[in-house]
Design an enzyme around this catalytic site. Structure first.
Site, PDB file in Angstrom:
ATOM      1  N   GLY A   1      40.505  33.534  44.546  1.00 38.93           N
ATOM      2  CA  GLY A   1      41.003  34.634  43.734  1.00 38.93           C
ATOM      3  C   GLY A   1      41.882  34.191  42.585  1.00 38.93           C
ATOM      4  CB  CYS A   2      43.777  31.265  41.813  1.00 38.73           C
ATOM      5  SG  CYS A   2      44.988  31.833  43.020  1.00 38.73           S
ATOM      6  CB  ALA A   3      41.757  32.075  36.608  1.00 44.12           C
TER       7      ALA A   3
END
Length: 137
Positions: free
Chosen positions: A49-51
């Site tokens: 969920g983190c870029a």
């Protein structure tokens, strides 16, 4: 409920008027954070969920939460340092009782981060809460 380290960060944020200075401060927090050993940068520690690439390695001893983290992006390393400062040293019960959104809102981060970065911070918090939930069961 937040740790003393987080309270210190909140006080520093209050002192800094300009958001450019606050961003530099967050980046400095990341630079000063101990690097996560490459052997711990594995899928089991990766935060989805983190870029950017984000790893959080939790260690619970005696019911006390501690974690280290790392990222390939400097600002994100700083955000990891902020999030970990919120939780490190707390009991698992206190980790679960902490209103991360409310505590982080005190810093104004929610208003000054891109939606991708905000989603990443939420993913980090969710990961930490999930670990605390499993460990306290």
């Amino acid at each position: 409920m937040a740790s003393e380290a987080f309270e210190n960060i909140a006080e520093d944020f209050d002192f800094l008027d300009d958001w450019e200075d606050r961003y530099r401060y967050v980046i400095d927090l990341g630079k000063n954070m101990e690097a996560l050993d490459a052997a711990l940068q594995v899928p089991a520690n990766k935060v989805d969920g983190c870029a950017s690439q984000v790893w959080i390695h939790p260690v619970i001893e005696g019911g006390i939460f501690q974690a280290k983290g790392d990222s390939d992006a400097m600002i994100v390393r700083g955000l990891i340092a902020v999030v970990l400062s919120l939780y490190n040293g707390l009991t698992l019960a206190d980790v679960l009782a902490t209103d991360a959104q409310g505590e982080l809102a005190r810093l104004g981060l929610d208003e000054h981060l891109s939606s991708q970065r905000s989603n990443g911070v939420r993913a980090m918090v969710e990961r930490i809460r999930a670990v605390a939930t499993v460990q306290s069961a």
